[in-house]
Design a protein around this motif. Sequence first.
Motif, PDB file in Angstrom:
ATOM      1  N   ALA A   1      21.801  19.661  36.220  1.00 32.10           N
ATOM      2  CA  ALA A   1      21.508  20.361  34.969  1.00 32.10           C
ATOM      3  C   ALA A   1      20.228  19.844  34.328  1.00 32.10           C
ATOM      4  CB  ALA A   1      22.664  20.217  33.992  1.00 32.10           C
ATOM      5  N   ASP A   2      19.618  20.700  33.534  1.00 34.16           N
ATOM      6  CA  ASP A   2      18.448  20.314  32.739  1.00 34.16           C
ATOM      7  C   ASP A   2      18.904  20.113  31.293  1.00 34.16           C
ATOM      8  OD1 ASP A   2      16.107  20.305  31.130  1.00 34.16           O
ATOM      9  OD2 ASP A   2      15.018  21.482  32.609  1.00 34.16           O
ATOM     10  N   TYR A   3      18.727  18.914  30.777  1.00 36.35           N
ATOM     11  CA  TYR A   3      19.010  18.650  29.359  1.00 36.35           C
ATOM     12  C   TYR A   3      17.846  17.865  28.740  1.00 36.35           C
ATOM     13  CZ  TYR A   3      20.904  14.275  31.357  1.00 36.35           C
ATOM     14  OH  TYR A   3      21.082  13.096  32.055  1.00 36.35           O
ATOM     15  N   SER A   4      16.654  18.156  29.238  1.00 32.71           N
ATOM     16  CA  SER A   4      15.467  17.407  28.826  1.00 32.71           C
ATOM     17  C   SER A   4      15.113  17.591  27.357  1.00 32.71           C
ATOM     18  CB  SER A   4      14.277  17.799  29.705  1.00 32.71           C
ATOM     19  OG  SER A   4      14.038  19.195  29.661  1.00 32.71           O
ATOM     20  N   SER A   5      15.554  18.704  26.747  1.00 37.50           N
ATOM     21  CA  SER A   5      15.244  18.910  25.329  1.00 37.50           C
ATOM     22  C   SER A   5      15.884  17.858  24.441  1.00 37.50           C
ATOM     23  CB  SER A   5      15.710  20.300  24.893  1.00 37.50           C
ATOM     24  OG  SER A   5      14.975  21.317  25.528  1.00 37.50           O
ATOM     25  N   PHE A   6      16.949  17.222  24.921  1.00 37.67           N
ATOM     26  CA  PHE A   6      17.668  16.237  24.121  1.00 37.67           C
ATOM     27  C   PHE A   6      17.083  14.827  24.257  1.00 37.67           C
ATOM     28  CE2 PHE A   6      20.591  19.709  24.573  1.00 37.67           C
ATOM     29  CZ  PHE A   6      21.311  19.728  23.386  1.00 37.67           C
ATOM     30  N   THR A   7      16.228  14.618  25.253  1.00 41.76           N
ATOM     31  CA  THR A   7      15.770  13.254  25.517  1.00 41.76           C
ATOM     32  C   THR A   7      14.768  12.717  24.488  1.00 41.76           C
ATOM     33  OG1 THR A   7      14.054  14.091  27.030  1.00 41.76           O
ATOM     34  CG2 THR A   7      16.185  13.494  27.996  1.00 41.76           C
ATOM     35  N   GLY A   8      14.145  13.614  23.738  1.00 37.57           N
ATOM     36  CA  GLY A   8      13.272  13.135  22.674  1.00 37.57           C
ATOM     37  C   GLY A   8      14.056  12.415  21.592  1.00 37.57           C
ATOM     38  N   GLU A   9      15.208  12.971  21.251  1.00 35.90           N
ATOM     39  CA  GLU A   9      16.097  12.361  20.252  1.00 35.90           C
ATOM     40  C   GLU A   9      16.926  11.235  20.858  1.00 35.90           C
ATOM     41  OE1 GLU A   9      17.989  11.996  16.446  1.00 35.90           O
ATOM     42  OE2 GLU A   9      16.241  13.162  17.059  1.00 35.90           O
ATOM     43  N   TYR A  10      17.268  11.398  22.124  1.00 35.97           N
ATOM     44  CA  TYR A  10      18.165  10.451  22.792  1.00 35.97           C
ATOM     45  C   TYR A  10      17.534   9.986  24.112  1.00 35.97           C
ATOM     46  CZ  TYR A  10      21.387  12.891  19.641  1.00 35.97           C
ATOM     47  OH  TYR A  10      21.989  13.451  18.541  1.00 35.97           O
TER      48      TYR A  10
ATOM     49  N   LYS B   1      22.214   8.659  23.726  1.00 39.15           N
ATOM     50  CA  LYS B   1      21.936   7.429  22.979  1.00 39.15           C
ATOM     51  C   LYS B   1      20.521   7.419  22.408  1.00 39.15           C
ATOM     52  CE  LYS B   1      24.868   4.625  26.022  1.00 39.15           C
ATOM     53  NZ  LYS B   1      24.903   3.426  26.905  1.00 39.15           N
ATOM     54  N   LYS B   2      20.431   7.022  21.137  1.00 37.41           N
ATOM     55  CA  LYS B   2      19.133   6.794  20.532  1.00 37.41           C
ATOM     56  C   LYS B   2      18.552   5.487  21.072  1.00 37.41           C
ATOM     57  CE  LYS B   2      21.008   6.803  16.497  1.00 37.41           C
ATOM     58  NZ  LYS B   2      21.200   6.676  15.029  1.00 37.41           N
ATOM     59  N   THR B   3      17.283   5.269  20.811  1.00 30.71           N
ATOM     60  CA  THR B   3      16.640   4.037  21.260  1.00 30.71           C
ATOM     61  C   THR B   3      17.356   2.812  20.686  1.00 30.71           C
ATOM     62  OG1 THR B   3      14.490   5.128  21.383  1.00 30.71           O
ATOM     63  CG2 THR B   3      14.484   2.727  21.264  1.00 30.71           C
ATOM     64  N   GLY B   4      17.735   1.884  21.554  1.00 31.41           N
ATOM     65  CA  GLY B   4      18.381   0.655  21.118  1.00 31.41           C
ATOM     66  C   GLY B   4      19.886   0.750  20.941  1.00 31.41           C
ATOM     67  N   SER B   5      20.474   1.928  21.123  1.00 30.25           N
ATOM     68  CA  SER B   5      21.921   2.075  20.930  1.00 30.25           C
ATOM     69  C   SER B   5      22.698   1.515  22.127  1.00 30.25           C
ATOM     70  CB  SER B   5      22.295   3.550  20.755  1.00 30.25           C
ATOM     71  OG  SER B   5      21.780   4.058  19.540  1.00 30.25           O
ATOM     72  N   SER B   6      23.766   0.805  21.811  1.00 25.66           N
ATOM     73  CA  SER B   6      24.642   0.287  22.864  1.00 25.66           C
ATOM     74  C   SER B   6      25.734   1.290  23.205  1.00 25.66           C
ATOM     75  CB  SER B   6      25.282  -1.033  22.420  1.00 25.66           C
ATOM     76  OG  SER B   6      24.292  -2.011  22.154  1.00 25.66           O
ATOM     77  N   TYR B   7      26.079   2.120  22.236  1.00 23.02           N
ATOM     78  CA  TYR B   7      27.125   3.112  22.429  1.00 23.02           C
ATOM     79  C   TYR B   7      26.561   4.514  22.167  1.00 23.02           C
ATOM     80  CZ  TYR B   7      30.004  -1.070  22.061  1.00 23.02           C
ATOM     81  OH  TYR B   7      30.550  -2.314  22.247  1.00 23.02           O
ATOM     82  N   ALA B   8      27.287   5.497  22.631  1.00 18.97           N
ATOM     83  CA  ALA B   8      26.830   6.882  22.487  1.00 18.97           C
ATOM     84  C   ALA B   8      26.759   7.283  21.020  1.00 18.97           C
ATOM     85  CB  ALA B   8      27.768   7.811  23.240  1.00 18.97           C
ATOM     86  N   ASP B   9      25.682   7.951  20.649  1.00 15.21           N
ATOM     87  CA  ASP B   9      25.515   8.480  19.298  1.00 15.21           C
ATOM     88  C   ASP B   9      25.965   9.936  19.216  1.00 15.21           C
ATOM     89  OD1 ASP B   9      24.060   6.186  17.990  1.00 15.21           O
ATOM     90  OD2 ASP B   9      22.703   6.585  19.654  1.00 15.21           O
TER      91      ASP B   9
ATOM     92  N   THR C   1      20.284  23.645  13.716  1.00 21.64           N
ATOM     93  CA  THR C   1      19.233  24.541  14.224  1.00 21.64           C
ATOM     94  C   THR C   1      18.482  23.904  15.382  1.00 21.64           C
ATOM     95  OG1 THR C   1      18.941  25.576  12.055  1.00 21.64           O
ATOM     96  CG2 THR C   1      17.136  25.800  13.631  1.00 21.64           C
ATOM     97  N   GLU C   2      18.169  22.604  15.260  1.00 25.33           N
ATOM     98  CA  GLU C   2      17.501  21.907  16.355  1.00 25.33           C
ATOM     99  C   GLU C   2      18.375  21.870  17.602  1.00 25.33           C
ATOM    100  OE1 GLU C   2      14.608  18.586  14.333  1.00 25.33           O
ATOM    101  OE2 GLU C   2      16.780  18.275  14.126  1.00 25.33           O
ATOM    102  N   VAL C   3      19.638  21.532  17.412  1.00 25.78           N
ATOM    103  CA  VAL C   3      20.567  21.411  18.538  1.00 25.78           C
ATOM    104  C   VAL C   3      20.743  22.746  19.261  1.00 25.78           C
ATOM    105  CG1 VAL C   3      22.986  21.020  19.154  1.00 25.78           C
ATOM    106  CG2 VAL C   3      21.814  19.432  17.602  1.00 25.78           C
ATOM    107  N   THR C   4      20.941  23.813  18.510  1.00 24.79           N
ATOM    108  CA  THR C   4      21.152  25.114  19.156  1.00 24.79           C
ATOM    109  C   THR C   4      19.893  25.573  19.893  1.00 24.79           C
ATOM    110  OG1 THR C   4      20.612  26.264  17.075  1.00 24.79           O
ATOM    111  CG2 THR C   4      22.938  25.820  17.534  1.00 24.79           C
ATOM    112  N   GLY C   5      18.724  25.219  19.363  1.00 25.46           N
ATOM    113  CA  GLY C   5      17.482  25.531  20.067  1.00 25.46           C
ATOM    114  C   GLY C   5      17.393  24.784  21.393  1.00 25.46           C
ATOM    115  N   TRP C   6      17.799  23.519  21.397  1.00 19.23           N
ATOM    116  CA  TRP C   6      17.795  22.735  22.636  1.00 19.23           C
ATOM    117  C   TRP C   6      18.778  23.306  23.654  1.00 19.23           C
ATOM    118  CZ3 TRP C   6      18.383  17.457  19.648  1.00 19.23           C
ATOM    119  CH2 TRP C   6      17.188  17.199  18.965  1.00 19.23           C
ATOM    120  N   LEU C   7      19.941  23.702  23.182  1.00 19.81           N
ATOM    121  CA  LEU C   7      20.944  24.273  24.088  1.00 19.81           C
ATOM    122  C   LEU C   7      20.415  25.534  24.776  1.00 19.81           C
ATOM    123  CD1 LEU C   7      24.243  23.944  21.988  1.00 19.81           C
ATOM    124  CD2 LEU C   7      23.596  22.589  23.992  1.00 19.81           C
ATOM    125  N   LYS C   8      19.788  26.399  24.017  1.00 25.47           N
ATOM    126  CA  LYS C   8      19.265  27.648  24.589  1.00 25.47           C
ATOM    127  C   LYS C   8      18.169  27.370  25.612  1.00 25.47           C
ATOM    128  CE  LYS C   8      20.176  30.238  20.327  1.00 25.47           C
ATOM    129  NZ  LYS C   8      19.547  30.931  19.169  1.00 25.47           N
TER     130      LYS C   8
END
Length: 217
Positions: A59-68, A95-103, A198-205
Amino acid sequence: MPPVVTVRGGGAGRAVLWAAVGAVVASAAWAAGVFLTGGKDGGADLRGYATPASMCSGADYSSFTGEYPEKDSAPTHTSLKERALEESYCSLGLKKTGSSYADAYLSMQLDLHKSTDPAPEFTATWKNYASSHTGYDTDPVEGVGDEAYLISQDTVTGSSGGSRYATLAVRDGWVTYLMTYSLYLTSYGTDKDPPTLTEVTGWLKTDAKATLKRLRD
């Protein structure tokens, strides 16, 4: 409605009658076959899709990698290959930068329905989701597959708590794809506000389109 055949003879008349009846029955059987299988060739309408061995890498989920940007070191993935159904699923922590657990969390599932057309149940389930689930919104999405629906719920209020959820459900022929994002503000941390709905739904699409293109190339 089939034409009415009037017979006024003996054996010849009966032959004409049975020929007409046979033609009507054959026509009805052919129409039923087309309706049940999706085409006169008897095959499922899979549009060239193939299930990957691992949906986490397929799967492609690259839109989320900027935030995570941090990768999940142990995502969950399953696959199924049966005569009636092929399925590939992935669930991972974002995970955000530096996170030990899922955000936040993301899941993706591709299904190839090889025996039955999923269209009626898909439409009934997702088009009417908000009617049967309190607090959710349902919006049709154009330009993705044959039909797609965005299901969302946002209970985040300031920094006091709540959750944010969105699913994009897509059907393309006899293939269905689900992509779901969720977060709980209490586990997100206070150093940064979570992405908006709005950001999340844009990434999903964006990523659903890219994934479906990748899996049918």
